[in-house]
Design an enzyme around this catalytic site. Structure first.
Site, short mmCIF file in Angstrom:
data_model
loop_
_atom_site.label_atom_id
_atom_site.label_comp_id
_atom_site.label_asym_id
_atom_site.label_seq_id
_atom_site.Cartn_x
_atom_site.Cartn_y
_atom_site.Cartn_z
N ARG A 138 32.88 49.43 32.09
CA ARG A 138 32.53 48.06 32.46
C ARG A 138 31.02 47.86 32.41
O ARG A 138 30.25 48.64 32.97
CB ARG A 138 33.02 47.74 33.87
CG ARG A 138 32.63 46.32 34.26
CD ARG A 138 33.59 45.67 35.15
NE ARG A 138 33.24 44.25 35.29
CZ ARG A 138 33.46 43.56 36.37
NH1 ARG A 138 34.06 44.11 37.40
NH2 ARG A 138 33.12 42.29 36.43
N ARG A 157 38.29 42.61 31.54
CA ARG A 157 37.50 43.76 31.98
C ARG A 157 38.35 45.02 32.03
O ARG A 157 39.55 44.96 32.23
CB ARG A 157 36.86 43.51 33.33
CG ARG A 157 37.83 43.13 34.39
CD ARG A 157 37.23 42.37 35.52
NE ARG A 157 36.55 41.21 35.00
CZ ARG A 157 35.92 40.33 35.73
NH1 ARG A 157 35.89 40.44 37.01
NH2 ARG A 157 35.32 39.31 35.18
N ASP A 194 37.67 46.39 37.52
CA ASP A 194 36.98 45.53 38.48
C ASP A 194 37.29 46.06 39.87
O ASP A 194 38.46 46.21 40.22
CB ASP A 194 37.45 44.09 38.33
CG ASP A 194 36.70 43.11 39.21
OD1 ASP A 194 35.52 43.37 39.52
OD2 ASP A 194 37.29 42.07 39.57
N ASP A 222 36.39 45.18 43.76
CA ASP A 222 35.79 44.20 44.66
C ASP A 222 35.96 44.63 46.11
O ASP A 222 37.08 44.92 46.55
CB ASP A 222 36.46 42.83 44.50
CG ASP A 222 36.07 42.12 43.22
OD1 ASP A 222 34.97 42.37 42.71
OD2 ASP A 222 36.88 41.31 42.73
#
Length: 161
Positions: free
Chosen positions: A103, A114, A117, A119
């Protein structure tokens, strides 16, 4: 619903492009123990992680793209006191793990495809408004691809195959 202590941390995972190790599913299988090790190293303690199942979801974004694979892990029993400094440190470590799987945030379109990811959704009751991180995640309650696996992780650990 099980009680989540104030020290709990939640991290959402998402991917819809192959990474250096293969499909999003293959990426998640490889990332899971690496993320647990990353979290334990960051916290400097053994951790109890509760994982959701893998969830296939439609993308949210401005461009045509493949479906996503999503999951959430909740880390329980942290002895660290929530702080902005430690939350930002964790965010940097999460971004480093994303980079290991191909990434490049600076080259991506917002909400575009992507390879990985990660988060940070929340850390207990910590409220943070920093240019790099807002806690709790400001849109998590609007996203079924976050809320569904979050509820699963709250209710117990899941294995992936």
């Amino acid at each position: 619903m099980p009680f989540i202590s104030d020290a709990s941390v939640a991290v959402a995972l998402g991917a819809n492009r192959p990474s250096v190790v293969g499909t999003p599913r293959e990426t998640f299988v490889v990332v899971r123990p690496l993320l647990e090790d990353l979290l334990a190293g960051w916290a400097a303690q053994a951790l109890c992680c509760s994982w959701s199942q893998l969830l296939k979801t439609k993308p949210v974004g401005p461009v045509e793209q493949p479906d996503y694979l999503n999951a959430v892990v909740i880390v329980k029993g942290l002895t660290l006191a929530p702080s902005a400094t430690l939350a930002l440190d964790l965010l940097q470590r999460l971004h480093g793990l994303e980079r290991r799987f191909g990434r490049e945030r600076s080259l991506e379109q917002r909400w575009g495809p992507r390879s990985l990811d990660l988060d940070l959704l929340f850390w207990g009751e910590l409220r943070l408004e920093h240019p790099d991180l807002i806690l709790p995640h400001p849109r998590m309650h609007l996203r079924s691809f976050v809320m569904e696996p979050l509820l699963q992780a709250m209710n117990g650990a899941a294995e992936w195959t």
